[in-house]
Design an enzyme around this catalytic site. Structure first.
Site, short mmCIF file in Angstrom:
data_model
loop_
_atom_site.label_atom_id
_atom_site.label_comp_id
_atom_site.label_asym_id
_atom_site.label_seq_id
_atom_site.Cartn_x
_atom_site.Cartn_y
_atom_site.Cartn_z
N LYS A 109 2.01 91.17 46.70
CA LYS A 109 1.04 90.33 46.00
C LYS A 109 0.99 90.68 44.53
O LYS A 109 1.04 89.79 43.67
CB LYS A 109 -0.35 90.49 46.62
CG LYS A 109 -1.37 89.50 46.06
CD LYS A 109 -2.78 89.82 46.51
CE LYS A 109 -3.38 90.90 45.63
NZ LYS A 109 -4.83 91.08 45.84
N ASP B 168 -3.49 86.05 48.36
CA ASP B 168 -4.71 86.85 48.43
C ASP B 168 -5.59 86.28 49.54
O ASP B 168 -5.15 85.43 50.32
CB ASP B 168 -5.43 86.88 47.08
CG ASP B 168 -6.01 85.51 46.70
OD1 ASP B 168 -5.77 84.51 47.42
OD2 ASP B 168 -6.72 85.44 45.69
#
Length: 211
Positions: A120, A138
């Site tokens: 991420k 997320d």
């Protein structure tokens, strides 16, 4: 959901959020990297308050190393997980100085080699700072993608892979931000505001709720 329908979803969300930008405040790729590392299990608002002070004294890898782990911990204490985050930041800063001449690497695969930088974080920095095509999953992206039927994954990684498959590559980064904004403003975790949603006629959850 078919690719044709996914494209329709993309068009509507990108039109609804035409110029979405990260909520984290930064001026350089290095500052963005540090802010994203600090944002794990912490709000963007809190991170921005912390980095506003931190970046006054340590806005480059060299200055961060000069600051040192102990002093860094005092700056980032309120972000939570401050000990492990400090370790990652110092380690990543050492690697950037030693292996990349003090400059944050542009390639996502190189970013992932840095300590504390997962998929991420690397995708966010690569996409936002360097314009790479990437989807960072997320909590908002994970929730919204599954809820509307765009990409249902059991893990963020699985969701990322499905989004990459169903969306055109040139829309990956824009949809990453659009899904985040949609999750924050409309498709909220609790009490999603379905009646004003621009994709309510496509969303799988909205269709189920009408039955």
């Amino acid at each position: 959901m078919t690719k044709k329908t996914a494209l329709k979803v993309s068009e509507r969300l990108i039109k609804e959020y035409p110029n979405p930008k990260p909520a984290l405040k930064y001026d350089t790729p290095y500052e963005l990297l540090i802010a994203v590392i600090l944002s794990a299990q912490c709000t963007d608002g809190r991170v921005n308050k912390v980095t506003a002070e931190l970046f006054k004294v340590a806005d480059t890898p060299a200055k961060m190393l000069e600051l040192g782990k102990d002093k860094l911990e005092r700056y980032i204490f309120s972000c939570g997980l401050y000990r492990s985050k400090a370790e990652h930041i110092i380690s990543a800063s050492e690697a950037i100085e030693k292996n990349y001449g003090g400059q944050v690497p542009e390639e996502i695969e190189e970013l992932r080699k840095l300590d504390g930088v997962g998929r991420k974080t690397a995708n966010v920095v690569g996409s936002v700072a360097f314009g790479k095509d990437a989807i960072a999953v997320d909590t908002h992206v994970f929730r919204v993608s599954g809820r509307i039927g765009l990409a249902k994954g059991k893990t963020p990684y699985e969701t990322e892979q499905k989004l990459m498959k169903i969306l055109p590559q040139n829309l990956w980064s824009r949809m990453h931000h659009a899904l985040i904004y949609h999750g924050r403003q409309t498709c909220k975790a609790r009490n999603p505001e379905c009646e004003r949603c621009v994709i309510k006629d496509i969303c799988e959850k909205a269709k189920r709720d009408k039955r």
